[in-house]
Structure formats: C-alpha cells, structure tokens
Write an enzyme that holds these catalytic residues in place. Structure first.
Site: not given
Length: 615
Positions: A268, A378, A457
């Site tokens: 990520h 996450h 995100h």
C-alpha cells in the site's frame, strides 16, 4: 628442441591468427552512429523498454533538449536534460518512445571537444519493440497492458502523462505462493505488475518490464507492487512483498532492499517524507501477545527508515489505537476486503458472535477481525506532516484518518463517532459548516452536506494549501459500509473523492469539496483508488480504480474485471477537465508524472509537495 621451436612459431603467428578471426586490434568501432555523438542503446537498464540513451561518444555535452515527436494526432514529449543526468547516463537519456514503432527523436545540444563548442540539432530514428509482459493464462486477458481510452481532455491538460499502477489477476504461476490463498504459501499477495505511463491519447510511453527485478514465484522477489511516489529528485520509490526500492525514470537502480528483519509484508504505502526519510506501511515479523503466543501482524505498523536503510522509528498501531473496535469490521462486505476479493461472500457481514468466536480461537492472519495478528486496521496510506513532526494514516477497517505524533499520541481522528472509547473518543473531530457552525450529527451521519469517509484510501495532506494548525486533507472515500451498514441493494453503493479542511486548534472539520455521489454506482470502487492534489495545474486527480465492473444484481459478486476511471478536476470544480477509462484491469493507483522533475537541473529546487502519488 623441436617442441620449443614449434611453440615459438605459434607465438609469432598469434597476431596473424587474431586478425584472421576477428580483424586487427585498434580503435575501430563497429556500431552505427546516427548523429554527432555515439551509439544508441535502447532499454539501457533492462527494465524500461521505451527508453534509450544516446551515448556521448566521448564528448562533453551541455544544454541538451529532447523531443520525442508524436504520431499523427499524438502528444509530443519534450524536456531539458540537466548536466547531472547527462553525466549519470553517459549521454542523452530518451524517455517516451512509442512501442512497436520507428520513433523520430529530435535532440538539441552543445558538444564540447578540445575547448571548442559546437551546437547541433540531430534527428534520430529509434525503433522500440512491442510491449511485452508475462501472460496470465486467464480467459479475460486480451492485451499485454490494459487499454486506455480517453473520454475528455481539456486543452491545458493535453500534455499530462499519467502513471498507472495496476495489477493483473492472480495467475496460476503465482497462486501457490500466496499465503492467504486456500492452498497456503509464502507471499501475502502476488499479483503480476502492470505499471505503465500513458499520454492523454491513451498511448503507452513507458512501461516496466519487471523480470530483471521481479519473480512471481520467489518470496523475496515477488509480491504486489504498490505505493509508487515520485521523489523530489524525480525518481520513484515503491515496494513489493518483502522489498522497498528506488529507481529513476530510465530504470536505473538507486537501491533495491529487503525490508529490515523486524518487519514483513510491505503493501500500500511508502511516503517519501520532507525530513528525507521514508515511511513504510509494513507489519511486525514477530509480536508476543498477552496470552504468550507469537504472531506476525497484519498491516498496522509504520516504519520510518533513513536513506541508508536504518530504522529510526516505528508506530505500532495496536499499541496506539484500539484493535478491538469492531463497529466497521462487522459492517464490511466480506466479498471485498481490499485485495482479498471473494465473490462467494459478497454482501455478507460479520456478527458480534462471529467476532467473539474468532477472538477465542487460534486463527490469525489476513482475515477481517479484531486483535493483534488479524486484519483489524488495514492501513493503506501514510503521510508525514513536517509542521509538527507527525504522521497521518488511513485505516480502512476503522474507516478513519488519524494523525499521530512522534510521541505516539493521537492528535485527531476523522471518523464517525460510533465505537470510539476513552481518550480516543476525545480526539474525534467535530464537523462544521463553512461558517464554523457545528453540524447536527448522530454517531454515523450528519446533516448539512457532510459525510465521513468509509473504508477509504489515501488520506493525504495537501501541503500547498495547508499551514501549521490547518490541514487540507484529500481522501478517496470508497464507500463500503457507509453508515456502518450494507444497503438494501448493492447498486445503492457509491464512492467519493473528497477534500476536508481541519482546524487542529478548534478540533473541527469542514467538507469543502466532493465528487462521486452524483456519478452513482457505475463509479463505485469497493477497494483501492486515490485522490490527490497537484499544484502545477491547481487540480485534484482522482482514480476510481475498481469501478465499472459487471456484477450480479442479486449477490453483488463481480462477473467481469473492473474498468477504472481516471479523472482530473480544476480546484473547486465538479466537472472533470480530464476523463480517461482504463479497460479490464484491477487498478490500484494512478497519478500525473512530472517529467521536468525527472530530467531538469532545477527540478529538485522546484519540488514542494514531495509527493507523487498507488492500493
């Protein structure tokens, strides 16, 4: 005596034999020279086939400018080349060739020899090979790289180049190496990379041939390439699997390193920070739980690493946040927990009983749940704020953007209030309108045109518009579990690109811009994606990276690959100046590329945001 004489005769004949086999020794060079410099080397560093170097031929060069001439109705690529780049590459670096095409490249420069300076304008013909990547063996693959179709490009954006960081579906070659696959394996994810740069006509002008640095079947050379950022010197940093790397735009390796042994599973985010260090989203390779068990953790550690590869600090989020806050996790669509897409679980959620059973079990790993050693946080982005030496993280499974100081204390939380307790509840930002008036909100929703982000995100600080104590934050609000529930129909889901203004002293947040709700479900991206400000055009770039997939209206399960939507908006506008569709691929992130920063001598001094924009 006869043997000695024969040996002497052989030595005497050696130069003649050499001439017979390969010609006389000497300064003759057999390669072709097109202009007034040296030979052309295509793909000089083996990973970037649409680049070349025109070698300097032994001369000194200065004042070089490269123009790759366009195809009919195409876009030229033109840039100045700094002395540093001329010396580093031993000649003139050429970027932006068309694949499977005889390119016309114009090079203007000054050549210096024996103290004499001469100016030249040479034209080169350079063929670049067709794009090649490993085929995946999947029936849906129809091309080596995803096709890109321009929908709209306003004139002042025509010169844009966009990096696409996508991933092919999990191929048979990789499947048995992935440890969250039912078969088990050694890698967290291993989707074959599809990284390329396109112009505004949809033509690829660069792509990454990964074989020299990547092997989908090797645990320390495989993994999912993510977190691309353009550094202030124009180079790129990113990571994959157990590695983090830095390469320039020509493919020259600056460094390619294993993660420090204390950490595993990069994915990520890798932020090239203003303090010169890099902030990597990793996991702990070994953490002891209160029950005495040792576990590998999942996507909730931030490691700060200096340019020499030493770890200077870490943020262990399971010690900072609440790893047992389950409100968002219970509302997640279990069919799309980021890259773990399982159509058979589409629309299903976890109950409190499910969470409790999991907590009482010995099941750990990349599974949605609470507690250290499970996918409770996450984290998918990290951004450094130099004004107070803090980081801002995006936690998908908490639907929260959180600012944390060097002292590991939470400064603020941008999230719906439900489920936050104690000191963390005191750090929640209060939504306000443009006049600073508090909005009417409950614990999951607000009136007055404000919404929190859900499974978001890229919570990134807009450096050029922010100031000490005032943070403009761009976020991609994916929208799953909006309001901490699943809607009655999957088609009711939508995503947003959104910008907030946060007053850190007053602990308030104002929503100042958003786009996406009006675009409806066709624009919905359940996972991945990006929203980012770019100062050069005062614009917001958005990549809805898993939008446009066909799905079963009853189950919500994907029946075709996504068709990502790439858009760029002038600041404050909700009509895109650029719109391009990427066909049939799982997108992670995309972003404008600054060619001038990569090749010009003053690029570093002009660089302000440290940010270039990646899943």
């Amino acid at each position: 005596m006869q043997k000695r004489q024969l040996f002497a005769e052989m030595l005497a004949a050696a130069p003649l034999l050499a001439c017979a086999m390969g010609g006389a020794s000497g300064p003759k060079v057999g390669y072709e020279i097109q202009g007034h410099l040296g030979e052309v080397i295509v793909n000089p560093y083996e990973t970037d086939p649409l680049t070349a170097i025109i070698r300097n031929g032994g001369y000194m060069i200065k004042n070089a400018k490269v123009t790759v001439m366009p195809k009919p109705n195409g876009v030229p690529i033109s840039y100045d080349v700094s002395r540093r780049m001329l010396l580093t590459h031993g000649g003139v670096p050429v970027f932006g060739l068309y694949a499977d095409f005889v390119n016309t490249v114009k090079v203007d420069y000054t050549r210096i020899f024996n103290g004499k300076e001469e100016s030249f304008s040479d034209t080169y013909k350079i063929y670049a090979s067709p794009i090649y990547t490993d085929a995946q063996g999947l029936k849906g693959q129809v091309s080596a790289m995803p096709r890109v179709r321009p929908v709209k490009v306003d004139p002042e954006f025509k010169d844009r180049l966009y990096l696409l960081n996508n991933a092919a579906d999990l191929a048979g070659k990789a499947a048995h190496m992935v440890w969250n696959n039912p078969m088990g394996g050694a890698l967290e994810w291993s989707f074959y990379p599809q990284n390329g740069i396109v112009d505004t006509t949809g033509e690829y002008r660069w792509y990454m041939f990964t074989q020299p640095i990547y092997n989908v079947g090797e645990p320390y050379l495989g993994g999912d390439m993510m977190g691309f950022r353009q550094n202030k010197d124009g180079s790129f940093t990113w990571g994959y699997g157990q590695r983090y790397v830095k390469y320039d735009l020509m493919g020259r390796q600056i460094w390619n390193r294993r993660l420090p042994i204390n950490y595993i599973d990069f994915s990520h985010a890798m932020d090239a920070a203003q303090n010169g260090n890099y902030f990597l989203r990793v996991a702990s390779s070994n953490t002891k739980l209160a029950n005495g068990k040792n576990v590998r953790t999942v996507r909730e550690v931030i490691a700060e690493i200096d340019q020499d590869g030493y770890v200077v600090d870490e943020w262990r989020l399971f010690d900072i946040l609440d790893p047992y806050r389950s409100d968002v996790i219970k509302a997640l669509d279990q069919g799309a927990v980021c890259l773990n897409i399982d159509a058979s679980k589409a629309g299903k959620t976890l109950s409190e009983e499910d969470i409790q059973k999991l907590n009482e079990s010995d099941n750990y790993g990349d599974i949605a749940g609470t507690g250290v050693g499970r996918n409770w946080a996450h984290v998918n982005s990290v951004d450094y704020d130099p004004t107070d030496d803090s980081i801002i993280i995006s936690s998908r499974h908490q639907s929260a953007a959180v600012k944390i100081g060097r002292d590991k204390k939470v400064k603020w939380i941008l999230a719906a209030p439900r489920g936050w307790k104690g000191e963390l509840a005191e750090k929640l930002l209060t939504p306000v309108d443009k006049d600073g008036k508090k909005l009417v909100c409950d614990d999951v929703s607000c009136e007055g045109g404000f919404d929190w982000t859900w499974t978001q995100h890229t919570a990134w600080r807009i450096d050029e518009k922010s100031a000490p104590g005032i943070v403009y934050l761009s976020v991609f609000d994916n929208g799953d579990a909006r309001g901490m529930e699943q809607p009655a129909m999957p088609s009711m889901k939508y995503s947003r690109a959104v910008v907030y203004k946060i007053d850190e002293k007053k602990m308030t947040v104002e929503q100042i811009w958003s786009y996406g709700e009006e675009a409806g479900h066709d624009w919905f991206s359940p996972v991945t994606s990006l929203t980012e400000y770019h100062a050069d055009k005062d614009s917001i770039f958005v990549y809805s990276a898993t939008a446009g997939a066909s799905f079963d209206i009853n189950t919500g399960a994907f029946t075709s690959a996504p068709n990502p939507n790439m858009q760029e908006f002038r600041w404050g506008e909700t009509t895109p100046a650029v719109e391009m569709r990427v066909e049939s691929t799982t997108g992670y992130q995309a972003m404008p590329v600054d060619i001038e920063r990569a090749f010009e001598k003053n690029a570093g001094s002009r660089w302000v945001s440290l940010r270039f924009a990646a899943r």
